[in-house]
Structure formats: C-alpha cells, structure tokens
Scaffold this motif. Structure first.
Motif, PDB file in Angstrom:
ATOM      1  N   GLN A 166       2.854   8.933  -0.222  1.00 14.67           N
ATOM      2  CA  GLN A 166       1.765   8.889   0.760  1.00 14.67           C
ATOM      3  C   GLN A 166       1.584  10.248   1.427  1.00 14.67           C
ATOM      4  OE1 GLN A 166       3.037   5.596   3.295  1.00 14.67           O
ATOM      5  NE2 GLN A 166       1.154   4.488   2.797  1.00 14.67           N
TER       6      GLN A 166
ATOM      7  N   SER B 163      -6.709   4.517  -0.777  1.00 16.14           N
ATOM      8  CA  SER B 163      -6.943   3.244  -1.472  1.00 16.14           C
ATOM      9  C   SER B 163      -6.718   3.345  -2.977  1.00 16.14           C
ATOM     10  CB  SER B 163      -8.366   2.750  -1.197  1.00 16.14           C
ATOM     11  OG  SER B 163      -9.314   3.704  -1.668  1.00 16.14           O
TER      12      SER B 163
ATOM     13  N   TRP C  22      -1.479   3.376  -5.524  1.00 15.34           N
ATOM     14  CA  TRP C  22      -0.997   1.999  -5.600  1.00 15.34           C
ATOM     15  C   TRP C  22       0.521   1.965  -5.733  1.00 15.34           C
ATOM     16  CZ3 TRP C  22      -4.817   0.085  -9.963  1.00 15.34           C
ATOM     17  CH2 TRP C  22      -6.131   0.130  -9.463  1.00 15.34           C
TER      18      TRP C  22
ATOM     19  N   ALA D  88       0.587  -2.886  -2.709  1.00 17.09           N
ATOM     20  CA  ALA D  88       0.216  -2.103  -1.535  1.00 17.09           C
ATOM     21  C   ALA D  88      -0.510  -0.858  -2.007  1.00 17.09           C
ATOM     22  CB  ALA D  88       1.454  -1.733  -0.716  1.00 17.09           C
ATOM     23  N   THR D  89      -1.186  -0.211  -1.085  1.00 19.55           N
ATOM     24  CA  THR D  89      -1.878   1.041  -1.380  1.00 19.55           C
ATOM     25  C   THR D  89      -1.420   2.110  -0.400  1.00 19.55           C
ATOM     26  OG1 THR D  89      -3.763   0.795   0.131  1.00 19.55           O
ATOM     27  CG2 THR D  89      -3.899  -0.339  -2.007  1.00 19.55           C
TER      28      THR D  89
ATOM     29  N   ALA E 190      -2.957   3.204   1.917  1.00 26.96           N
ATOM     30  CA  ALA E 190      -3.459   2.913   3.264  1.00 26.96           C
ATOM     31  C   ALA E 190      -2.554   1.946   4.021  1.00 26.96           C
ATOM     32  CB  ALA E 190      -4.868   2.336   3.173  1.00 26.96           C
ATOM     33  N   ASP E 191      -1.550   1.379   3.339  1.00 27.97           N
ATOM     34  CA  ASP E 191      -0.683   0.374   3.957  1.00 27.97           C
ATOM     35  C   ASP E 191       0.599   0.995   4.502  1.00 27.97           C
ATOM     36  OD1 ASP E 191      -2.415  -1.755   3.260  1.00 27.97           O
ATOM     37  OD2 ASP E 191      -1.602  -1.749   1.219  1.00 27.97           O
ATOM     38  N   ASP E 192       1.275   0.220   5.332  1.00 29.58           N
ATOM     39  CA  ASP E 192       2.587   0.614   5.833  1.00 29.58           C
ATOM     40  C   ASP E 192       3.626   0.225   4.781  1.00 29.58           C
ATOM     41  OD1 ASP E 192       4.979   1.058   7.092  1.00 29.58           O
ATOM     42  OD2 ASP E 192       4.552  -0.165   8.869  1.00 29.58           O
ATOM     43  N   VAL E 193       4.162   1.216   4.086  1.00 28.04           N
ATOM     44  CA  VAL E 193       5.143   0.941   3.031  1.00 28.04           C
ATOM     45  C   VAL E 193       6.516   1.485   3.412  1.00 28.04           C
ATOM     46  CG1 VAL E 193       3.541   0.709   1.101  1.00 28.04           C
ATOM     47  CG2 VAL E 193       4.302   2.989   1.786  1.00 28.04           C
TER      48      VAL E 193
ATOM     49  N   ASN F  16       8.951  -3.163   5.116  1.00 33.22           N
ATOM     50  CA  ASN F  16       7.749  -3.854   4.651  1.00 33.22           C
ATOM     51  C   ASN F  16       7.643  -3.981   3.137  1.00 33.22           C
ATOM     52  OD1 ASN F  16       6.610  -4.115   7.342  1.00 33.22           O
ATOM     53  ND2 ASN F  16       6.312  -1.899   7.249  1.00 33.22           N
TER      54      ASN F  16
END
Length: 572
Positions: A91, A109, A112, A174-175, A177-180, A184
């Motif tokens: 990210q 987005s 992935w 998840a992408t 844009a997500d909290d990875v 999580n």
C-alpha cells in the motif's frame, strides 16, 4: 595455457546447472544493460535469475497456478510473501508519489490482496499473502520484492506446487483502499523453525568467535543473538524497521558506496538519509561528518543510525571504523556494518559495530544455490537492551528450512574456500594493478583493499592468523577502472569468465556493475562518479579456479583492450 571457452548458454546458471541456482550467465556489456532495462527479449531467454530480481522458475510457476485459482484478470500480475505486513508495505510503496513515477502509481482500488493456505509437508501448512496488481503498474509494486527481499524462495514455491491439489483459498478479499493491518487479515502461519536454523545460527556465532579482536565481547555471543532472514536485503529491511521504531526522529547516515537496493531503501525512509559518498583517506569525511552531527545536536536531533558496508561494494573502500566508533559514542548513534564483502573469515567488526548484517547468500554459502541473510546483535552493545527485545518479539520466521539446511551444509567448506578466494583475488588484483602502472595499458585503477589508501582501516579489523586459517585476506571482490567506456567494453566482451550479477560464488563472475545498475538513472550515475563508482568499471568476483587460469584469462582480454587502445590512438 589456452583460454577456457565458456560454453554455458545465455540465460542459464553457472555450472553445475540445477534447480534453485541463483546465478545467470548474460555475456556482453550491452546484455547487462538490457537486463537492467528489463528488455523483454532478454528476459524471455533467462532460465535462471537472481531471486530478488523478480519471481522466476518455481515461483513463477506457483504464481501462474495461483493466478488461475484466484480467477485474476489476465492483465494482472502477483507477488507472494509469507509475512502479512507485505500488504501494508505494498500500500505504502505503490502510492508513494515522491519516489514512484506517476505512471507506476497504483490506484488503491486496483491493488488487490488475497490469502491462500497450502501444505508444504505432511505436518505443516503455510499461509501465503498475495499482492495482485495491474501489470502496467508493475514497477510501482515489484520494488517491494526487490528492495526488501522478503518474497518466497524457489524451494518454498516448489514445496507448495507439490501440494497444490490441497490449496485452500481463504474467504478474504481487500484492496489498497482497505485497512489491511495485522488485526484485520487472516492470521499468518509463517514458516517452521527447525534444527537447520539453530545449526546455522550456531555456525555464525562460531565464525564470529574465531580469532576475535575482543575476546571478552566475542565470548558473550550466543545463537540467540543471531536472527535469520530469507535474504541479505530482508535482514537490512527488518533491522531498518526496528531501528526507526526505536529512533524515529533522525536521518539515516550512509557512508560510501552501498548496494543499490540498500541505497533506495535508505533514501525512501520517512526522514530520508544523509549520504557521505567520499570515504577514502584523501576525503574530509570525518570533518564533514562531525560538522553534520554537531549541527544535528544543536537542533536537538541525532541520526537514526549509521550504515556502512565494509569494505564497500563495488569500490572496496574501507571506512575508518575506529574513528567512527568514537563519533558514535560522542553523538549517540548506532553503527550498522554490512560485513558481506570482507566476510567473517577475514574481518572482525564486533568491537566497533552495534549490529552486523551479512548476506550469507554470498561467500558463506559459496555455491550460488541458496539465499539467506543474518543479523548479529552483540549483547555487549549499548543498543542491545532496547533492540534485542524488539527484534525478538517482532521476529517471525520467513526463512524456509531447506534453504537454511543447504546453506548450513555449504558453510562447512567456508574457511577452505575463503583461503582460495583470498589468494586468487590478491593474485589477480596484483596483476591488474601492475597494468595500471603501465602507460600503454587501458587500466586506470584497481579497487582492492591492499591497493587503496584505506588499507590501514581494513587491516585494523583483520583477524589474526590461526592454524585452520593461516592467511586472512581481503576477500573475493575487486573492481577495475578503464580509461574509457569503449576500452572497458572491449575488455569485458573478450573476458572469458561467467558474466552476471552475484559475488562469492565458486566460479569467477564479472559484471559492469555501475553502468548496468545505475546507468538507467543518469543523475544517480553522475553522483556516484564523484566518489569513484565510475561507469567505465568492471566488477569481478573471483572464484576457485586455478590462479594460472585466471591470470591467463584476464591477460587475453587485456591484450584485446590494449589493441583497441592502440587502434584508437592511431586514429587521433
């Protein structure tokens, strides 16, 4: 004697060719530059590659299988890790507009993340963390594989391929844009720790304690002070993260020429780096460094840490570590020394370093068939009380045990091989240095510790002779500067040794390191020239061949370069 002809095909590993080798022969100066450009025609011919350059062989086969299993678009690529922090790393890296070109930035987005689980034996399963991305943005993502060195090994990929029919795709998507962050995402398995890891850590301690300069400090070492990683760059990366956690406020001070992936890692760190390129005896390094440190102190700051290779790659300059230690004590910063080039057999930097990082892929392994990296954190250093608990509690094993097992086995011949590497390199460097003294020769200079003005700095940390290793020396790596790029190319293109990146192998490897690696970055290439890392330079990692064979091989190429110099001179 007749010069030996290299019969290995372009793109194949140096002999003996076998699965999981980490070298590749790419003869010719322009071929080396094509590799750095990522020339598709050349890449299509490579049956072997240095693993950190990108997913290849078994890793590529596994990637293809997972691509299909995950139903990814044809326009997507993927990279595979065992550590889940690869998601947050991707990210950050893929969205960093300061260091990535605009066309390489990945829209969040379009980035992935997936997780799968595969057995690697009858007893163990591994969870793999997969970052998928549009191929058109690949340079904005694959740097996380190349610069940080934590991608899966070919042996791990082969183990996964053998159990692919038991693949489980976890219900997680998840992408970017997500909290990875770790809470999580699916809980990781990492890789099992085995007797091979314990044995390799003990072997490193054994070598660090052999003929020490400070017996008291050396005797405190134990295997618990060694941390193992899948590559040398992974060791640098994990240490870097730990140090900026402990000391987040300062720049990283980098001394001299360093490996290009390390350089990029440091310059992209949150507070950046302060680089001092010229470190030879004629430079004003320590005056400039102390002026900088005093300025930081007056502002209430201090460096996060100081990093140096000893000696440096590829110009073999040896910084004055004794003087550096005094400055570190005065201005409160840790010293990190990469001793890969000097190597355990020859030098002991334990008295001056807070942490020793080593690419054990190189001469400790010695056969170019497995990877590994290590950190040695001496309990005697003032840094140990804070860094040791942090490294211990955050360490997660990413180093596959068959790789560790083979490296441990390879290391049993390390001292015997090092004796030959030292002797061969000194003989070759002595011959090349004699050429540098001849006005008719195209050689401008030879970079090897005993022929540089920083020799006293190297000698200050050289181990004493012992019965099992009576002649400590200067290692396997040297570099040769030529008067012009044309003459360097003529020499290189007539040099009948294996040609490609890597060092510390059983067979000699040559590579136009500076022009090939840095030539695609013109500003950086110009900067490197200011401290001697010139494009007209050939880096040589000397192998275990006979001294006579080596000298004759290099003399043949030298005669070709001399002939070209004479021809060019006659035209003027």
């Amino acid at each position: 004697m007749p010069v030996k002809v290299i019969t290995t095909e372009l793109g194949h590993s140096i002999p003996p060719e076998q699965p999981h080798n980490i070298t590749f022969h790419i003869p010719g100066w322009e071929t080396a530059k094509a590799l750095r450009r990522g020339d598709p025609n050349l890449l299509s011919k490579l049956s072997s590659i240095y693993p950190r350059f990108g997913p290849w062989c078994e890793v590529r086969q596994l990637s293809t299988a997972l691509h299909k299993a995950l139903s990814l678009p044809e326009t997507y690529g993927l990279i595979i890790f065992v550590h889940p922090d690869s998601f947050t790393t991707a990210q950050r890296y893929s969205s960093d507009g300061k260091w990535r070109k605009p066309e390489h930035l990945v829209p969040p987005s379009d980035l992935w993340f997936r997780v799968v689980e595969i057995p690697i034996s009858s007893e163990d399963k591994v969870r793999l963390y997969i970052t998928a991305f549009p191929q058109k943005h690949a340079p904005g993502v694959v740097g996380t594989w190349q610069n940080y060195g934590c991608g899966i090994s070919s042996r791990l990929a082969a183990a996964c391929l053998a159990h692919l029919d038991s693949l489980a795709i976890l219900p997680f998507t998840a992408t970017g844009a997500d909290d990875v962050s770790l809470p999580n995402i699916p809980e990781p398995t990492y890789l099992p720790l085995t007797e091979a890891h314990t044995g390799l850590k003990s072997r490193i301690v054994e070598l660090a304690q052999r003929s020490p300069l400070d017996k008291e400090k050396a005797n405190l070492l134990s295997p618990e002070n060694v941390f193992l990683y899948p590559t040398g760059m992974a060791a640098v990366w994990r240490l870097h993260n730990a140090l900026i956690t402990l000391r987040p406020e300062g720049e990283i001070v980098v001394l001299g020429s360093v490996f290009h992936n390390s350089y990029h890692l440091f310059e992209e760190s949150p507070n950046g780096m302060k680089h001092f390129g010229s470190c030879d005896a004629k430079s004003n390094l320590f005056d400039e460094l102390e002026k900088y440190l005093e300025g930081e102190k007056q502002k209430g700051g201090r460096p996060a840490y100081c990093f140096a290779e000893f000696p440096s790659n590829p110009i073999l300059v040896s910084v004055d570590l004794v003087r550096l230690r005094k400055l570190a004590d005065k201005y409160d910063f840790p010293i990190i020394i990469d001793d890969t080039i000097g190597s355990f057999a020859n030098i002991d930097v334990l008295p001056v370093a807070d942490v020793i990082v080593t690419s054990i892929t190189k001469s400790l392994s010695g056969y170019a068939n497995c990877m590994g990296g290590s950190l040695l954190l001496p309990p005697s250093t003032p840094l140990s009380p804070s860094l040791s608990p942090l490294l211990t509690t955050t360490f997660r094993n990413e180093y596959f045990h068959p790789d560790a097992s083979l490296l441990l086995s390879n290391s049993q011949s390390y001292l015997a091989r090092s004796a030959t590497l030292n002797s061969n390199a000194l003989s070759l460097a002595t011959y090349l240095n004699s050429e540098a003294q001849d006005p008719s020769s195209p050689v401008k200079a030879v970079f090897y510790p005993p022929f540089l003005d920083t020799k006293p700095n190297y000698d200050a940390v050289m181990r004493a002779p012992t019965p099992e290793f009576p002649n400590p020396g200067y290692g396997c790596l040297l570099a040769v500067d030529f008067e012009s790029l044309d003459l360097a190319k003529t020499f290189y293109d007539n040099l009948s040794v294996y040609q490609g990146p890597h060092l510390g192998a059983h067979l000699t490897l040559a590579f136009p390191f500076n022009d090939a690696i840095w030539g695609v970055e013109p500003e950086a290439a110009e900067y490197l020239k200011t401290f001697g890392a010139n494009p007209e330079q050939v880096r040589v990692s000397v192998g275990l061949e006979s001294e006579e064979e080596l000298i004759d091989t290099f003399k043949y190429a030298m005669e070709k370069a001399k002939g070209e110099k004479k021809r060019l001179t006659s035209q003027n």
